[in-house]
Scaffold this active site. Structure first.
Site, PDB file in Angstrom:
ATOM      1  N   GLN A 103       1.013  -1.531   0.059  1.00  8.30           N
ATOM      2  CA  GLN A 103       0.089  -0.136   0.229  1.00  8.30           C
ATOM      3  C   GLN A 103       0.459   0.627  -0.031  1.00  8.30           C
ATOM      4  O   GLN A 103       1.510   1.354   0.755  1.00  8.30           O
ATOM      5  CB  GLN A 103      -0.643  -0.198   1.298  1.00  8.30           C
ATOM      6  CG  GLN A 103      -1.910   0.754   1.919  1.00  8.30           C
ATOM      7  CD  GLN A 103      -2.246   0.796   3.137  1.00  8.30           C
ATOM      8  OE1 GLN A 103      -2.641  -0.710   3.407  1.00  8.30           O
ATOM      9  NE2 GLN A 103      -2.783   1.858   4.062  1.00  8.30           N
ATOM     10  N   GLY A 104       0.902   2.339  -1.241  1.00  4.03           N
ATOM     11  CA  GLY A 104       1.815   2.742  -1.133  1.00  4.03           C
ATOM     12  C   GLY A 104       1.520   4.639  -1.480  1.00  4.03           C
ATOM     13  O   GLY A 104       0.826   4.904  -2.322  1.00  4.03           O
ATOM     14  N   SER A 154       1.590   6.418   2.439  1.00  6.14           N
ATOM     15  CA  SER A 154       2.001   7.748   3.336  1.00  6.14           C
ATOM     16  C   SER A 154       3.446   7.863   2.370  1.00  6.14           C
ATOM     17  O   SER A 154       4.006   6.874   2.037  1.00  6.14           O
ATOM     18  CB  SER A 154       2.614   6.949   3.825  1.00  6.14           C
ATOM     19  OG  SER A 154       1.281   6.319   4.774  1.00  6.14           O
ATOM     20  N   SER A 196       4.413  -1.324   3.777  1.00  6.30           N
ATOM     21  CA  SER A 196       4.570  -2.761   4.854  1.00  6.30           C
ATOM     22  C   SER A 196       4.918  -3.698   3.699  1.00  6.30           C
ATOM     23  O   SER A 196       3.840  -3.710   2.522  1.00  6.30           O
ATOM     24  CB  SER A 196       2.873  -2.908   5.504  1.00  6.30           C
ATOM     25  OG  SER A 196       3.435  -2.274   6.358  1.00  6.30           O
ATOM     26  N   GLU A 256      -9.504  -1.712   7.221  1.00  7.08           N
ATOM     27  CA  GLU A 256      -7.669  -2.147   7.007  1.00  7.08           C
ATOM     28  C   GLU A 256      -8.018  -1.909   9.316  1.00  7.08           C
ATOM     29  O   GLU A 256      -7.380  -2.150  10.053  1.00  7.08           O
ATOM     30  CB  GLU A 256      -6.702  -0.831   6.843  1.00  7.08           C
ATOM     31  CG  GLU A 256      -4.928  -1.398   7.575  1.00  7.08           C
ATOM     32  CD  GLU A 256      -4.614  -0.023   7.016  1.00  7.08           C
ATOM     33  OE1 GLU A 256      -4.388   0.237   6.355  1.00  7.08           O
ATOM     34  OE2 GLU A 256      -3.060  -0.401   7.537  1.00  7.08           O
ATOM     35  N   SER A 264      -3.884   7.125  13.293  1.00  6.48           N
ATOM     36  CA  SER A 264      -3.668   7.176  14.538  1.00  6.48           C
ATOM     37  C   SER A 264      -4.044   6.893  15.477  1.00  6.48           C
ATOM     38  O   SER A 264      -5.818   7.814  14.527  1.00  6.48           O
ATOM     39  CB  SER A 264      -2.275   8.138  14.865  1.00  6.48           C
ATOM     40  OG  SER A 264      -3.017   9.630  14.991  1.00  6.48           O
TER      41      SER A 264
END
Ligand SMILES: Cc1cc2nc3c(=O)[nH]c(=O)nc-3n(C[C@H](O)[C@H](O)[C@H](O)COP(=O)(O)OP(=O)(O)OC[C@H]3O[C@@H](n4cnc5c(N)ncnc54)[C@H](O)[C@@H]3O)c2cc1C
Lengths: 337, 374
Positions: free
Chosen positions: B121-122, B124, B156, B239, B357
């Site tokens: 997953q690109g 950030s 990740s 997610e 977050s």
């Protein structure tokens, strides 16, 4: 597998909500502290008429033959409105003992008709080890429900009971002459205890939900520094945490309400423990946070925020203290291997 | 409310139990990612071949065409069987499924679900973490191709991956999230450099991805130009749940392993620690029920999105409580478990950072669920 409440249960919740909105309009609950039990008596007889007190009593004994989930739906709404009635103590905990550790048919019929029953506990609100000393959520003239030293459910008269000076004026505790009594050992009594824990958890969830509503409404209106306090992130995050506490409590209470009635007793106890400990801690946190959001007015006698916190603490401690479910869960976790 | 299995659910559960009894490896799962990765892939592929992956997806795209409650049963039984961690990537399949063309679905979904092609997953970037909409990676259309340049971080499984679902800005004139699009980027394309970043526990779990004039065909655009934000939300909402990520059975296994470690250590446990363990166990039960509720709500279509932040905060609380209590329980420095559990504990600290977050989840709940003013 279907997790959601049924349409009937949603309708039940909204009926109780309407009834409470009428009964407890205009700060009636705050005045109930020193009305000599008038509001409590009026609300209780309304709940009896609506067949809600005898919800867990089988129909052939004059009850409504409802499920624990139904009773939890009612308890949650009563908690939200801070209803000064012994619903958890009598209609859930005492009824469950009389039914599952009994059955004590006459007492169940009486309970459904609105006769007062009070679960008898130890002086720390724990399950009695040898002797009961406290009548939980005491109404004048109530009879006591306990497990005698042989583990059988018994109903006793409680002459000479006086009021204890404890934390929650809406749910008084009676000081009784000590009676021999023990905690749950047999499956039926254990299931009854799991139901009591779940019922308390449902009420606690409602208390928290009401506190959240109050805090959010206030945070939208009250302005400081030229803007609503609800626009400050510190206040927003308090409210968000309250929401998480309320929604997660609701999830475990709904799940537990089904489990305690239908699953094997070990599982019933495990899930009920989670419900009681989670909803208990969550309700206390949420009622504390609500006071923080309200500012000065939250710590006044005239606001009902302190009453919520009082009722939350009392029900978190009831039927075994705040620790009992946690220790049960820890023991079960360590047995996992 | 009826938590009993329907007859079909009961049959599904029985088949699954039999399969798990035959296919769950006996050896404990290695803690190091490098040791674990081949086993994770192997188990994931076996799960897929057994018919236990993507239960709710249609059969044509590699799924099983079942209902959401089967997902709950799968989670429960994986936990009960002490099964290895499942590959937590199925949430990347969601936008491919909802926004992909028929050709894209056919080409990519079965291999993603079967774990024969690994995806990352690109989203950030160094300057776009919580504020994802400020991302700077750019994609410029040139004929039938898009040319991508930029820098992704915290990707990740980047070093293990074949494809990246990547967000890039396609319309610099548009504000914030409106000018973002999603691309399927083969990581062996010329101009892609993947560099591992080492996690505090020593694992090379995530990576930096540099894109230097990387060309991908227009067919690799997912959705329309400008759909990137929707893609991101689709991924992130899934997610945030403990069923989609396979974390529910993982935490269940943690609790079982923790109990075994405590027993082996033979040190009496004091009351405060027991209470903390009780809280951790309670939070796991709460998560289990909350997941059932979420799945049930998903099945009846009453979810709107922001409530997934409750799931995320709860999932984080469970992981952090469980791993914190492990430090209180495992005090014997001559025992075999402390270092291993410390790694898990450290990884637990990331739970309140990734996937948005905890602060961001609270912002979402306050503003979008409670309607508090910005
Ligand atoms: C283990 C792990 C795996 C990850 N995997 C991936 C992946 O596969 N793909 C991917 O794209 N990304 C991934 N990420 C990145 C993750 O999404 C980001 O780390 C996350 O969004 C936070 O961004 P940041 O690290 O830049 O922190 P920042 O955004 O700089 O945040 C730093 C601190 O500031 C706080 N903060 C920031 N903004 C606000 C605000 N508005 N209000 C209150 N507090 C605020 C944050 O809560 C945090 O505490 C992963 C991260 C981790 C830790």
């Amino acid at each position: 597998m279907r997790f959601a409440l049924t349409d009937d249960q949603l309708a039940l919740g909204s009926v109780v909500n309407d009834v409470c909105a009428q009964l407890f309009a205009d700060g009636a609950v705050r005045e109930a502290r020193d009305d000599g039990g008038a509001l409590r008596a009026k609300a209780w007889s309304t709940l009896v008429e609506l067949d809600l007190v005898g919800l867990l009593v089988p129909e052939e004994l004059g009850g409504a033959g409802g499920s624990v989930t139904d009773a939890c739906v009612v308890a949650e709404v009563l908690g939200k409105h801070l209803a000064p009635v012994p619903y958890v103590g009598t209609a859930i905990a005492a009824a469950a003992m009389l039914r599952y550790a009994g059955p004590e048919q006459d007492a169940l019929s009486g309970l459904a008709r609105g006769e007062a029953f009070s679960v008898l506990l130890g002086r720390h609100l724990e399950e009695p080890a040898a002797e009961a000393q406290v009548a939980f959520d005491w109404t004048d003239g109530a009879r006591g429900v306990l497990l005698d030293p042989d583990g059988r459910v018994r109903v006793v008269d409680l002459p000479g009971t006086t009021l204890l000076d404890d934390i929650d004026p809406l749910h008084p505790l009676g000081r009784i002459r000590p009676v021999p009594a023990i905690g749950a050992l047999e499956d039926g009594a254990r299931r009854a205890r799991a139901i009591a824990w779940t019922g308390a958890a449902a009420l606690l969830t409602g208390l928290a939900a009401g506190a959240l509503d109050q805090a959010v409404e206030y945070a939208r209106q009250r302005e400081q520094y030229g803007r609503p306090i609800g626009s400050f992130q510190a206040v927003q995050h308090l409210c968000a945490d309250m929401l998480v506490d309320v929604e997660t409590s609701r999830s475990i209470v709904h799940g537990a309400s089904w489990t305690v009635q239908h699953a094997p007793v070990e599982e019933a106890e495990r899930v009920a423990s989670a419900a009681k400990s989670h909803a208990g801690a969550a309700a206390v946190r949420t009622c504390e946070s609500a006071i923080q959001v309200l500012g000065g007015i939250g710590v006044t006698l005239e606001h009902d925020a302190h009453l919520r916190l009082r009722t939350a603490h009392l029900h978190q401690a009831a039927f075994g203290g705040a620790d009992a479910p946690l220790l049960l869960l820890a023991a079960r976790a360590l047995e996992r291997t | 409310m009826d938590l009993r299995d329907s007859p079909e659910e009961a049959r599904f559960r029985a088949r699954l139990r039999t399969w798990l009894a035959e296919n769950v490896p006996d050896e404990p799962e290695p803690t190091r990612l490098a040791d674990r990765w081949p086993l994770t892939l192997d188990f994931q592929r076996r799960l897929y071949q057994g018919g236990w992956v993507a239960l709710t997806y249609p059969v044509e795209v590699g799924g099983q065409g079942l209902g959401v409650m089967e997902e709950a049963i799968l989670s429960e039984e994986l936990g009960r069987a002490n099964a290895p961690t499942v590959l937590p990537l199925s949430h990347l399949a969601r936008p491919l499924y909802t926004l992909g063309t028929e050709e894209q679905k056919r080409r990519y979904l079965p291999a993603l679900l079967a774990a024969t092609e690994i995806w990352c997953q690109g989203f950030s970037e160094p300057m776009a973490g919580s504020d994802l909409a400020s991302l700077r990676t750019r994609a410029v259309r040139e004929g039938d191709e898009w040319v991508l340049s930029g820098h992704k971080i915290w990707t990740s499984y980047g070093v293990f991956s074949d494809y990246c679902l990547l967000l890039a800005r396609t319309d610099p004139g548009e504000k914030a999230h409106r000018g973002i699009s999603a691309f399927i980027v083969p990581l062996d394309s010329p101009g892609v450099t993947v560099r591992a970043i080492v996690l505090a526990n020593g694992d090379e779990e995530f990576a930096e991805v540099y894109l230097d004039d990387v060309r991908v065909p227009h067919d690799n655009l997912l959705g329309r130009p400008g759909d990137g934000w929707q893609v991101a939300m689709e991924v992130i909402n899934h997610e945030r749940g403990a069923v989609d990520t396979g974390y529910l059975p993982k935490f269940d296994r943690y609790l079982t392993e923790l109990a075994a470690a405590v027993k082996e250590q033979q040190t009496p446990v004091d009351r405060a620690t027991l209470r903390a363990l009780g809280e951790a166990a309670a939070s796991l039960e709460v998560l289990r029920m909350h997941c059932l509720r979420t799945l049930s709500d998903r099945a009846s279509g009453v979810l709107s999105g922001p409530e997934s932040s409750v799931d995320k905060l709860l999932m984080t609380a469970v992981e952090q409580k469980l791993t914190q209590v492990s430090m209180a329980l495992l005090t014997d420095t001559t025992g075999a478990h402390r270092a291993r559990w410390f790694d898990r504990y450290l990884y637990g600290r990331a739970a309140s950072i990734y996937g948005g977050s905890s602060q961001i989840q609270r912002n979402i709940l306050a503003q979008r669920r409670l309607g508090l003013p910005r």
